[in-house]
Structure formats: structure tokens, C-alpha cells
Scaffold this motif. Structure first.
Motif, mmCIF file in Angstrom:
data_model
loop_
_atom_site.group_PDB
_atom_site.id
_atom_site.type_symbol
_atom_site.label_atom_id
_atom_site.label_comp_id
_atom_site.label_asym_id
_atom_site.label_seq_id
_atom_site.Cartn_x
_atom_site.Cartn_y
_atom_site.Cartn_z
ATOM 1 N N LEU A 1 0.805 -1.212 0.000
ATOM 2 C CA LEU A 1 0.000 0.000 0.000
ATOM 3 C C LEU A 1 0.843 1.270 0.000
ATOM 4 C CD1 LEU A 1 -2.785 -1.030 2.526
ATOM 5 C CD2 LEU A 1 -2.897 -1.016 0.029
ATOM 6 N N ASP A 2 0.364 2.246 -0.746
ATOM 7 C CA ASP A 2 0.943 3.589 -0.770
ATOM 8 C C ASP A 2 0.020 4.465 0.073
ATOM 9 O OD1 ASP A 2 2.098 6.004 -1.306
ATOM 10 O OD2 ASP A 2 1.429 6.127 -3.389
ATOM 11 N N ALA A 3 0.376 4.690 1.340
ATOM 12 C CA ALA A 3 -0.511 5.391 2.257
ATOM 13 C C ALA A 3 0.300 6.202 3.252
ATOM 14 C CB ALA A 3 -1.406 4.395 2.999
ATOM 15 N N THR A 4 -0.300 7.274 3.736
ATOM 16 C CA THR A 4 0.326 8.088 4.771
ATOM 17 C C THR A 4 0.189 7.382 6.117
ATOM 18 O OG1 THR A 4 -1.698 9.291 5.293
ATOM 19 C CG2 THR A 4 -0.329 10.160 3.501
ATOM 20 N N GLU A 5 0.912 7.882 7.096
ATOM 21 C CA GLU A 5 0.816 7.315 8.448
ATOM 22 C C GLU A 5 -0.615 7.403 8.968
ATOM 23 O OE1 GLU A 5 2.867 5.407 11.647
ATOM 24 O OE2 GLU A 5 3.460 5.935 9.601
ATOM 25 N N MET A 6 -1.275 8.510 8.673
ATOM 26 C CA MET A 6 -2.653 8.685 9.128
ATOM 27 C C MET A 6 -3.583 7.676 8.449
ATOM 28 S SD MET A 6 -5.009 12.155 9.042
ATOM 29 C CE MET A 6 -3.786 12.996 10.051
ATOM 30 N N GLU A 7 -3.390 7.460 7.156
ATOM 31 C CA GLU A 7 -4.222 6.510 6.424
ATOM 32 C C GLU A 7 -4.001 5.083 6.924
ATOM 33 O OE1 GLU A 7 -4.562 8.834 2.120
ATOM 34 O OE2 GLU A 7 -2.837 7.541 2.542
ATOM 35 N N ARG A 8 -2.741 4.746 7.244
ATOM 36 C CA ARG A 8 -2.460 3.407 7.761
ATOM 37 C C ARG A 8 -3.105 3.202 9.134
ATOM 38 N NH1 ARG A 8 1.423 1.136 4.412
ATOM 39 N NH2 ARG A 8 2.773 2.620 3.348
ATOM 40 N N THR A 9 -3.079 4.243 9.953
ATOM 41 C CA THR A 9 -3.701 4.159 11.273
ATOM 42 C C THR A 9 -5.208 3.965 11.137
ATOM 43 O OG1 THR A 9 -1.981 5.549 12.265
ATOM 44 C CG2 THR A 9 -4.080 5.366 13.446
ATOM 45 N N ALA A 10 -5.825 4.706 10.209
ATOM 46 C CA ALA A 10 -7.266 4.567 9.986
ATOM 47 C C ALA A 10 -7.599 3.155 9.490
ATOM 48 C CB ALA A 10 -7.732 5.613 8.974
ATOM 49 N N LEU A 11 -6.764 2.620 8.602
ATOM 50 C CA LEU A 11 -6.995 1.264 8.100
ATOM 51 C C LEU A 11 -6.830 0.248 9.225
ATOM 52 C CD1 LEU A 11 -7.551 -0.768 5.881
ATOM 53 C CD2 LEU A 11 -5.138 -0.601 5.196
ATOM 54 N N ALA A 12 -5.845 0.447 10.082
ATOM 55 C CA ALA A 12 -5.651 -0.464 11.216
ATOM 56 C C ALA A 12 -6.902 -0.496 12.092
ATOM 57 C CB ALA A 12 -4.439 -0.026 12.032
ATOM 58 N N MET A 13 -7.537 0.655 12.273
ATOM 59 C CA MET A 13 -8.758 0.713 13.088
ATOM 60 C C MET A 13 -9.907 -0.037 12.397
ATOM 61 S SD MET A 13 -8.495 4.690 14.367
ATOM 62 C CE MET A 13 -10.043 4.623 15.250
ATOM 63 N N ARG A 14 -10.002 0.110 11.061
ATOM 64 C CA ARG A 14 -11.050 -0.610 10.320
ATOM 65 C C ARG A 14 -10.830 -2.126 10.406
ATOM 66 N NH1 ARG A 14 -9.699 3.048 5.933
ATOM 67 N NH2 ARG A 14 -10.948 4.955 6.111
ATOM 68 N N ILE A 15 -9.560 -2.523 10.309
ATOM 69 C CA ILE A 15 -9.236 -3.955 10.392
ATOM 70 C C ILE A 15 -9.624 -4.508 11.748
ATOM 71 C CG2 ILE A 15 -7.321 -5.595 10.490
ATOM 72 C CD1 ILE A 15 -5.933 -3.863 8.338
ATOM 73 N N GLU A 16 -9.301 -3.769 12.798
ATOM 74 C CA GLU A 16 -9.619 -4.242 14.144
ATOM 75 C C GLU A 16 -11.130 -4.295 14.353
ATOM 76 O OE1 GLU A 16 -8.398 -5.975 17.658
ATOM 77 O OE2 GLU A 16 -7.333 -5.487 15.807
ATOM 78 N N ALA A 17 -11.848 -3.295 13.820
ATOM 79 C CA ALA A 17 -13.308 -3.290 13.958
ATOM 80 C C ALA A 17 -13.916 -4.480 13.214
ATOM 81 C CB ALA A 17 -13.871 -1.984 13.404
ATOM 82 N N PHE A 18 -13.372 -4.784 12.046
ATOM 83 C CA PHE A 18 -13.876 -5.918 11.279
ATOM 84 C C PHE A 18 -13.571 -7.228 12.002
ATOM 85 C CE2 PHE A 18 -13.794 -9.170 8.007
ATOM 86 C CZ PHE A 18 -14.920 -8.876 7.256
#
Length: 231
Positions: free
Chosen positions: A86-103
Motif C-alpha cells: 500500500l501507498d498510504a500516509t501514516e494517518m491513512e495506515r492508522t485509519a486502516l488499522a482501526m477498520r481492520i480491528e473493527a472488522f
């Protein structure tokens, strides 16, 4: 949770479908959006089964309802698709990590299917379709029932066209944005349909790298000369 924590717990998924575009196809006329099946995801990469695998280094933009839009480049191929870094900023990776954990924590309750036949997702979605004129094309079986299947591939046959998915003959009844719907010639056995939709045994080793072209269907060894995608 830190991104490092999330990466150490890569989420493996089996029932999340999405769509993707290969970067080289975004400005091309014709077919450029395909269905895919997410295999695993982390804040830094994802693995997907896909009908068109592209080449290492190709850009990919994919969208999965639980995780949003993910963008990156193919880093390597797997048996039925590709790995995207993935090509993502630190903020985008953090947001994705939260979505993964919620899922990960979500309780799956299931939703009743209101259609006449229950639709399922195959465990191994990548297969081949064979057109009337002998063209063999890799495809992704998005879902299926005993009466038909939704398919994504690097071809869009016309409504009414006859095709065979794996071992099952049928005809195209509808086109949609990432593929087409096929009605089988006859209802299939619920216990056997998934196995019948799989690529014929003599083609399974080639299905991940198969290119669309006409072949002699009496000589499946021709397929093995087409394996030119490297890691």
C-alpha cells in the motif's frame, strides 16, 4: 493499537469481495474494472484473488466495503492473484488499522438471501471460462447458486453468448459493472457445483498465469507454455 501491532496480526478474510482497477487500464477503453476477493489485509499490504493479475510494479486501486479504497503497487504474485504494497500516509495506515480491528471484532450474524436460490462464494474463486470459439480466459467466480454464477474476467461476452465455467455450460444473461451473470443449462447439484466450477484439473497449474487466446482444447499442454508472469 499501533500499526506495528496491527501488522503482526494480519487479518485473513474469506468472504469480502471488492473491485479493482489496474493503473495501466484506467484510461483504456473497454474492460478496466474487475471483481476480486480479499484474502488478507494489513495496514501495509493486502492479498487478493483476481481474474487479471497484472505485472509486478503495476498500480492497483481497490475498494472493499469494510476497508475503503486501497491504493498501491503489485509486489508479487500468488497462486490466484497478487500482493499489493500500500501507498498510504501514516494517518491513512492508522485509519486502516482501526477498520481492520473493527472488522476482526465484528460478530457475523448473516443475512437471509431473498432470491430463489441461495448464492454462495467458492473457497477457490479463480477458474477459467471457455467461449464458443475456443478462447480460454482466467476468471473469478464472484458467487454462485445451483442455477448460475456471477463472473468477472478480461472479456465481456454478449448477452446470450454461450460459455463454460470450469466444467459447467451456460449462457450470459446479464452484464454488470465488474462482470456478467451466467445461467447454467441445467440446475446443478448443491454438493457438486463448487467442484464443477473449478478449473479442469489439467489446467489448474496454469490458471494463475493463463492468457486469453485460442487453444486446442484437446491439447491442454499448450497452456503451460503461457506461464510468463514471474515473481
Amino acid at each position: 493499537m499501533t500499526i506495528g501491532d496491527a501488522n503482526s496480526k494480519e487479518l485473513h478474510v474469506g468472504a469480502v469481495t471488492g473491485r479493482y482497477v489496474l493503473g495501466s487500464r484506467t484510461s483504456m477503453l473497454g474492460i478496466n474494472v474487475f471483481a476480486c476477493r480479499l484474502r488478507s489485509v494489513s495496514p501495509t499490504s493486502f492479498v487478493a484473488a483476481a481474474p487479471v493479475v497484472g505485472r509486478v510494479g503495476d498500480e492497483v486501486t481497490a475498494s472493499f466495503s469494510p476497508f475503503g479504497t486501497l491504493h498501491g503497487r503489485i509486489s508479487r504474485h500468488v497462486v490466484d492473484g497478487f500482493v499489493v504494497d500500500l501507498d498510504a500516509t501514516e494517518m491513512e495506515r492508522t485509519a486502516l488499522a482501526m477498520r481492520i480491528e473493527a472488522f476482526r471484532d465484528r460478530v457475523w450474524t448473516g443475512v437471509a438471501d431473498k432470491r430463489a436460490e441461495r448464492r454462495l462464494m467458492p473457497g477457490e474463486p479463480r477458474s477459467v471460462l471457455i467461449t464458443e470459439d475456443g478462447m480460454v480466459v482466467p476468471c473469478l467466480v464472484v458467487d454462485y447458486s445451483i442455477a448460475g454464477a456471477a463472473v468477472s474476467a478480461d472479456t465481456h461476452p454478449a448477452v446470450g453468448a454461450r460459455i463454460t465455467i470450469g466444467h459447467v455450460p451456460g449462457h450470459v444473461v446479464r452484464l454488470f459493472d465488474v462482470g456478467f451473470a451466467v445461467r447454467f443449462d441445467a440446475p446443478q447439484s448443491q454438493d457438486e457445483i463448487e467442484e464443477l466450477l473449478a478449473a479442469p484439473a489439467e489446467w489448474q497449474d496454469a490458471v494463475a498465469v493463463l492468457k486469453a487466446r485460442k487453444i486446442d482444447t484437446d491439447d491442454p499442454d499448450e497452456l503451460f507454455a503461457l506461464t510468463d508472469y514471474g515473481d
